[in-house]
Design a protein around this motif. Structure first.
Motif, short mmCIF file in Angstrom:
data_model
loop_
_atom_site.label_atom_id
_atom_site.label_comp_id
_atom_site.label_asym_id
_atom_site.label_seq_id
_atom_site.Cartn_x
_atom_site.Cartn_y
_atom_site.Cartn_z
N GLU A 63 73.04 33.72 -35.28
CA GLU A 63 72.45 32.51 -34.69
C GLU A 63 71.43 32.97 -33.67
N GLU A 97 68.25 32.26 -31.03
CA GLU A 97 67.48 31.30 -30.24
C GLU A 97 66.09 31.88 -29.96
N GLU A 111 67.07 23.45 -28.15
CA GLU A 111 68.15 24.00 -27.32
C GLU A 111 67.98 23.52 -25.89
N GLU A 150 66.60 26.53 -31.99
CA GLU A 150 67.52 27.37 -32.77
C GLU A 150 67.60 26.80 -34.18
#
Ligand code: GLU
Ligand code: MG
Length: 438
Positions: free
Chosen positions: A127, A129, A175, A182
């Motif tokens: 994941e 960002e 985010e 993200e």
């Protein structure tokens, strides 16, 4: 004007950047078997340009970047720009034999070792960002739909691009941070999860560029700001694909095997951080109250733990066993995804092999306790700086033994050079340097 289509043969190096050379698409079939030429010392390039000195190779030697056909990414969305087309490669010797300082090769070895030791395979997703920046760009409020619409058509284009690239995007989310976004992508078998992480950054950067933004995955845009993390989700499955990490009758619904995997990671955490959070500014992100990783602990659902057990969703017939995974949060995009995943897997396997005691599941704000109390509870601290992480790596013989000598020497050399290149700069300036590169 699109010109001739070029295909990149690329390699994620210890700086976590994709580097390589391109061949004409019209010659792809003739080129793919022998790859393109590469130089060992390229592995020693710091993110800021200069090659780390000393490095194990100096000006000697030759390699090939050999593409993995299964890693192909091709995105053709633009009328006035050529398709984004590349393969991820292993760096090999000129006879095609493995080069032992190749991070992707180390990950392959780690995954084979996992399978030999446990009979299990890794499923993983990263994941990641990132922030968007642009002239006159006024980001919207955190998490707001407006923050998504303000950058229109970024969201639909990046989604289409990631889908064309085969990276299986799941959702698009603004985010918490200013201009921060993200896009989680579906889990994949170990090697391809790391490939996906590297490829995803390139696709996002490309779409941002074509719209006049710059996407940066740097861990910290400015001191005291909101960090951008890379959360590495991991689970193990047996040869029939049955999950091995879930056990509804145990604490945290985690199997003993999963608990030992986590124990291996936490046991070696300070040294692992030298690979998973390997920049000077990585340590502005780690620590309490950043929702990144506050301490070297494991918790259910807690976003301040280094290893988090994410929630299991039973709505719409969701199968908890298939969802159960461990989320490692002390990583960021200055790490080479292959190298970071390799050392996490090797630490996890060691935890299983040595039957390390299960880490306790922590609760509450551990920063409110004093050092004594934290020690009593077995709360480990994270390194406070890159230099501290490097010293922990130098002191951890077990972790050092997993990484081939040249790769280890190169990694430490690059990181120490990186520290020295930032000497005399303020934290603001250091953040700025990383922002421009990542
Ligand atoms: N931005 C946080 C980090 O640096 C993560 C926030 C979240 O849980 O998504 O890791
Ligand atoms: Mg997030």
């Amino acid at each position: 004007m699109r010109g001739e289509e070029l295909v990149g043969f690329l390699h994620a190096d210890v700086s976590g950047l994709l580097r390589g050379r391109s061949v004409p698409d019209s010659e792809l079939e003739e080129r793919i078997g022998a790859g393109v030429g590469w130089v060992p010392a390229d592995q020693a390039l710091t993110p800021f340009g200069p090659i780390a000195e000393p490095n194990p190779w100096g000006s000697t030697g030759d390699l090939r970047l050999l593409p993995d056909r299964d890693s192909e990414v091709r995105v053709d969305l633009w009328e006035d720009a050529s398709p984004l087309h590349f393969f991820l490669c292993d760096a090999t010797n000129t006879d095609g034999s493995p080069w032992d300082a190749c991070p992707r090769t180390l990950l392959k070895h780690a995954l084979s070792w996992l399978e030999e030791e446990t009979g299990l395979r890794l499923i993983s997703s990263f994941e990641q960002e990132f922030v968007l920046e642009g002239p006159a760009f006024e980001p919207g409020p955190g998490f707001s739909f407006e923050a998504q619409r303000l950058v229109e058509p970024f969201a639909p284009l990046v989604f289409a691009a990631l889908r064309q690239a085969g990276l299986a995007p799941e959702t698009f989310l603004p985010e918490y941070g200013s201009g921060q976004y993200e896009i989680p992508c579906s889990p994949a078998p170990g090697l391809f999860a790391a490939d996906r992480a590297a490829a995803m950054r390139e696709v996002v950067r490309e779409v941002a560029r074509t719209l006049g933004y710059r996407a940066s995955f740097t861990p910290m845009v400015a001191p005291g700001g909101v960090g951008s993390g890379v959360h590495i989700h991991m689970s193990l499955v047996d040869p029939e694909g049955r999950p091995a990490f879930y056990d509804p009758d145990r604490p945290g619904q985690m199997s003993l095997l999963a608990a030992r995997f986590a124990a291996g990671i936490l046991e070696h955490l300070p040294a692992l951080c030298a690979f998973t959070a390997p920049s000077v500014v990585s340590y502005l992100r780690l620590g309490p109250h950043h929702w990144s990783a506050g301490f070297g602990t494991m918790s259910e659902r807690e976003r301040e733990a280094t290893i988090r057990i994410p929630p299991l969703v039973e709505l719409s017939g969701g199968d908890p066993a298939r969802q159960f995974n461990l989320e490692f949060r002390a990583a960021d995009a200055t790490a080479c995804p292959h190298l970071a995943l390799a050392v996490l897997v090797l630490a996890g396997v060691r935890g299983i092999r040595e039957e390390l005691p299960e880490p306790p599941l922590m609760e509450g704000d551990l920063s409110e306790l004093d050092d004594e109390e934290r020690r009593r509870l077995g709360v480990k601290t994270l390194p406070a700086s890159l230099e501290e992480a490097l010293r922990a790596l130098e002191a951890d013989e077990v972790v050092r033994s997993w990484v081939p000598d040249d790769l280890l020497e190169c990694h430490i050399g690059v990181k120490r050079t990186e520290i020295s290149l930032l000497q005399g700069l303020s934290l603001e300036e250091a953040c700025e340097r990383y922002l421009r590169v990542y």
